[in-house]
Scaffold this active site. Structure first.
Site, PDB file in Angstrom:
ATOM      1  N   HIS A  92       4.826   5.336  13.269  1.00 52.42           N
ATOM      2  CA  HIS A  92       4.966   6.149  12.284  1.00 52.42           C
ATOM      3  C   HIS A  92       4.097   6.674  11.509  1.00 52.42           C
ATOM      4  O   HIS A  92       4.175   7.422  10.409  1.00 52.42           O
ATOM      5  CB  HIS A  92       6.009   5.265  11.358  1.00 52.42           C
ATOM      6  N   GLU A 132       0.199  -9.008  -1.322  1.00 57.12           N
ATOM      7  CA  GLU A 132      -0.837  -8.497  -0.331  1.00 57.12           C
ATOM      8  C   GLU A 132      -1.774  -7.684  -0.783  1.00 57.12           C
ATOM      9  O   GLU A 132      -2.104  -6.391  -0.244  1.00 57.12           O
ATOM     10  CB  GLU A 132       0.261  -7.509   0.517  1.00 57.12           C
ATOM     11  N   ASP A 161       0.657  -1.173   0.135  1.00 58.82           N
ATOM     12  CA  ASP A 161      -0.075  -0.147  -0.183  1.00 58.82           C
ATOM     13  C   ASP A 161       0.912   1.367   0.037  1.00 58.82           C
ATOM     14  O   ASP A 161       0.245   2.277   0.358  1.00 58.82           O
ATOM     15  CB  ASP A 161      -1.004  -0.154   1.316  1.00 58.82           C
ATOM     16  N   GLU A 182      -2.298   5.438   2.474  1.00 52.82           N
ATOM     17  CA  GLU A 182      -2.170   3.750   2.212  1.00 52.82           C
ATOM     18  C   GLU A 182      -3.486   3.116   1.656  1.00 52.82           C
ATOM     19  O   GLU A 182      -3.555   2.473   0.864  1.00 52.82           O
ATOM     20  CB  GLU A 182      -1.729   3.075   3.435  1.00 52.82           C
TER      21      GLU A 182
HETATM   22  C1  UD1 Z   1       6.267   4.849   4.276  1.00 54.01           C
HETATM   23  C2  UD1 Z   1       5.039   4.619   3.491  1.00 54.01           C
HETATM   24  C3  UD1 Z   1       4.137   3.770   4.533  1.00 54.01           C
HETATM   25  C4  UD1 Z   1       5.152   2.706   5.301  1.00 54.01           C
HETATM   26  C5  UD1 Z   1       6.025   3.304   5.727  1.00 54.01           C
HETATM   27  C6  UD1 Z   1       6.929   2.212   6.516  1.00 54.01           C
HETATM   28  C7  UD1 Z   1       3.887   6.081   1.719  1.00 54.01           C
HETATM   29  C8  UD1 Z   1       3.268   7.359   1.507  1.00 54.01           C
HETATM   30  N1  UD1 Z   1       4.169   5.800   3.158  1.00 54.01           N
HETATM   31  O1  UD1 Z   1       6.170   5.925   5.183  1.00 54.01           O
HETATM   32  O2  UD1 Z   1       3.004   3.272   3.958  1.00 54.01           O
HETATM   33  O3  UD1 Z   1       4.112   1.977   6.367  1.00 54.01           O
HETATM   34  O4  UD1 Z   1       7.164   3.710   4.729  1.00 54.01           O
HETATM   35  O5  UD1 Z   1       8.232   2.872   7.054  1.00 54.01           O
HETATM   36  O6  UD1 Z   1       4.232   5.109   1.066  1.00 54.01           O
HETATM   37  N2  UD1 Z   1      13.607   8.914   6.058  1.00 54.01           N
HETATM   38  C9  UD1 Z   1      14.864   8.588   6.074  1.00 54.01           C
HETATM   39  N3  UD1 Z   1      15.637   7.601   5.886  1.00 54.01           N
HETATM   40  C10 UD1 Z   1      14.998   6.450   5.560  1.00 54.01           C
HETATM   41  C11 UD1 Z   1      13.678   6.553   5.564  1.00 54.01           C
HETATM   42  C12 UD1 Z   1      12.857   7.754   5.786  1.00 54.01           C
HETATM   43  O7  UD1 Z   1      15.468   9.624   6.208  1.00 54.01           O
HETATM   44  O8  UD1 Z   1      15.574   5.495   5.104  1.00 54.01           O
HETATM   45  C13 UD1 Z   1      12.885  10.096   6.299  1.00 54.01           C
HETATM   46  C14 UD1 Z   1      12.919  11.130   5.273  1.00 54.01           C
HETATM   47  O9  UD1 Z   1      12.909  12.411   5.684  1.00 54.01           O
HETATM   48  C15 UD1 Z   1      11.553  11.179   4.548  1.00 54.01           C
HETATM   49  C16 UD1 Z   1      10.677  10.711   5.750  1.00 54.01           C
HETATM   50  O10 UD1 Z   1      11.552   9.759   6.459  1.00 54.01           O
HETATM   51  O11 UD1 Z   1      11.008  12.075   4.043  1.00 54.01           O
HETATM   52  C17 UD1 Z   1       9.278  10.029   5.402  1.00 54.01           C
HETATM   53  O12 UD1 Z   1       9.399   9.088   4.610  1.00 54.01           O
HETATM   54  P1  UD1 Z   1       7.919   8.572   3.674  1.00 54.01           P
HETATM   55  O13 UD1 Z   1       8.500   7.503   2.651  1.00 54.01           O
HETATM   56  O14 UD1 Z   1       7.461  10.109   3.041  1.00 54.01           O
HETATM   57  O15 UD1 Z   1       7.010   7.954   4.442  1.00 54.01           O
HETATM   58  P2  UD1 Z   1       7.020   7.104   5.702  1.00 54.01           P
HETATM   59  O16 UD1 Z   1       6.322   7.760   6.785  1.00 54.01           O
HETATM   60  O17 UD1 Z   1       8.596   6.493   5.704  1.00 54.01           O
END
Ligand code: UD1
Length: 369
Positions: free
Chosen positions: A208, A118, A96, A132
């Site tokens: 998260h 899934e 998702d 999601e």
């Molecule tokens: C994303 C998914 C969510 C999933 C989650 C699992 C979307 C919209 N959201 O959410 O469905 O459950 O991943 O973790 O697809 N960041 C880092 N390093 C990393 C990862 C993230 O620095 O390795 C930071 C970055 O600043 C980024 C922020 O986390 O901008 C958010 O990441 P994002 O992918 O936008 O959404 P998640 O909340 O991680």
């Protein structure tokens, strides 16, 4: 050769698709390429390392503070270009995330068939979880083959995606991944975890979700402080990399006795931590599936869950984000052995660890050279 592209971009997708990639690669007549969008950077790399998967393409789209529009457009363009030049026979996406939805849309525009692993999870409220719930519904509509983890998920697809003939119940691949990494004699590498006294109850917490940013998260932290102050336990908060979340968690929980804040450890370390914990508090979806296989009760820090099977089986309870309700639920489980054991011993409804094999078996019947 039959050509398959497997696309993912976040940590949970990598964990849940790793068993599928590894099983598919055993077929010498198949060429399986992994396209990583890099929606996550560090968290994804960690997960890939555990399963020793090296992506064939890495789009590296992550930027700090990325918006959903940015993720969507960059995945759509990046995956679209690869599909146009390599032209796989099938594109597999998972779950998702915005990566999954945008990659499915790219495949659809290229008229390449899509398999959704899934498939069929639903909360019945389009904006919750956000984004999601919309991502998975849109992906199911675009997909040609639906690999649903449970009967109920399959039923959701059949009901919603009219005319869909290819709906298969496979179990959830996360159980395959989990059974691969948990070990009886596991030794923790993260110093705080290595130093934990497991003769006292350990409560593991992860949060998260976007709908929990702000007031709900502050409420969750308040509940954790109360639990730490009044019960004989230790609380480990495994922090997602998102800086917006970390800022709140550090401000609310740093320096509180019996609460440990750690950076999200790699999958092997985390799975073994779950296994040895007494209780999980989480807004994650994957943890609701993994914990029942480890006989650890889960309190879900959300108002809805798209995983009702765990609630029906008695292994998960949806408690929301109200501090009083969270506190009362944890207190009950820590003090009432009967209630605790009923949850811990409930059967695992999410699969037997052979989901990836089933998916490969189905694909083998369809894709032979
Ligand atoms: C994303 C998914 C969510 C999933 C989650 C699992 C979307 C919209 N959201 O959410 O469905 O459950 O991943 O973790 O697809 N960041 C880092 N390093 C990393 C990862 C993230 O620095 O390795 C930071 C970055 O600043 C980024 C922020 O986390 O901008 C958010 O990441 P994002 O992918 O936008 O959404 P998640 O909340 O991680």
């Amino acid at each position: 050769m039959v050509k398959f592209a497997v696309v993912f971009g976040t940590r949970p997708e990598a964990i849940k698709m790793a068993p599928v990639v590894l099983a598919m690669r055993e077929n010498p007549k198949w060429e399986v390429r992994v396209i990583c969008t890099g929606q996550h950077r560090e968290m994804l790399d960690q997960a890939l390392e555990v399963f020793q998967i090296v992506p064939d393409y890495n789009l590296g789209i992550m930027t700090h503070g990325q918006t959903l529009e940015e993720i969507t457009t960059r995945v759509l363009q990046g995956v679209g270009e690869i599909l146009r030049s390599w032209r796989p026979d099938l594109v597999l996406v998972h779950g998702d995330t915005t990566t999954a939805f945008a990659a499915a849309l790219a495949a659809f525009y290229e008229r390449i068939p899509i398999a959704h692993v899934e498939a069929g999870l639903r909360t019945e409220e389009l904006g919750n979880p956000f984004p999601e719930e919309a991502n998975r519904r849109l992906t199911d509509v675009l997909a040609d083959i639906h690999f649903a983890p449970t009967e109920q998920a399959a039923e959701n697809v059949r009901r919603e995606v009219r005319g869909s003939k290819e709906v298969y119940i496979t179990g959830n691949t996360v159980i395959d991944a989990l059974l691969e990494v948990v070990q009886d004699d596991y030794a923790f590498r993260v110093p705080i975890l290595a130093g934990l006294d497991f003769s006292r109850p350990v409560i593991v917490v992860t949060v998260h979700r976007r709908e929990n940013w702000g007031t709900p998260l502050v409420g969750i932290c308040e509940a954790l402080r109360r639990i730490a102050a009044s019960h004989y336990c230790q609380i480990v908060v495994a922090m997602h990399r998102n800086p917006r979340l970390q800022a709140v968690l550090r401000a609310e929980l740093s320096g509180i006795e019996h609460i440990h804040l750690i950076e999200a450890p790699d999958y092997r370390e985390f799975a073994n931590l779950m296994r040895r914990s007494k209780l999980l508090l989480t807004d994650s979806g994957g943890l609701q599936e993994e914990a029942p296989a480890l006989h650890v009760p889960v309190l879900v820090l959300r108002e809805h869950t798209e995983r009702p099977e765990g609630v029906a089986a008695g292994t998960c309870r949806v408690v929301g984000t109200d501090p009083e309700r969270i506190y009362a639920s944890v207190a009950e489980l820590l003090t009432n052995t009967d209630v605790y054991m009923a949850m811990a011993q409930a059967p695992n409804p999410y699969g037997d660890g052979r989901a990836a094999r089933r998916i490969c078996g189905i694909l083998e019947q369809k894709y032979t050279v």
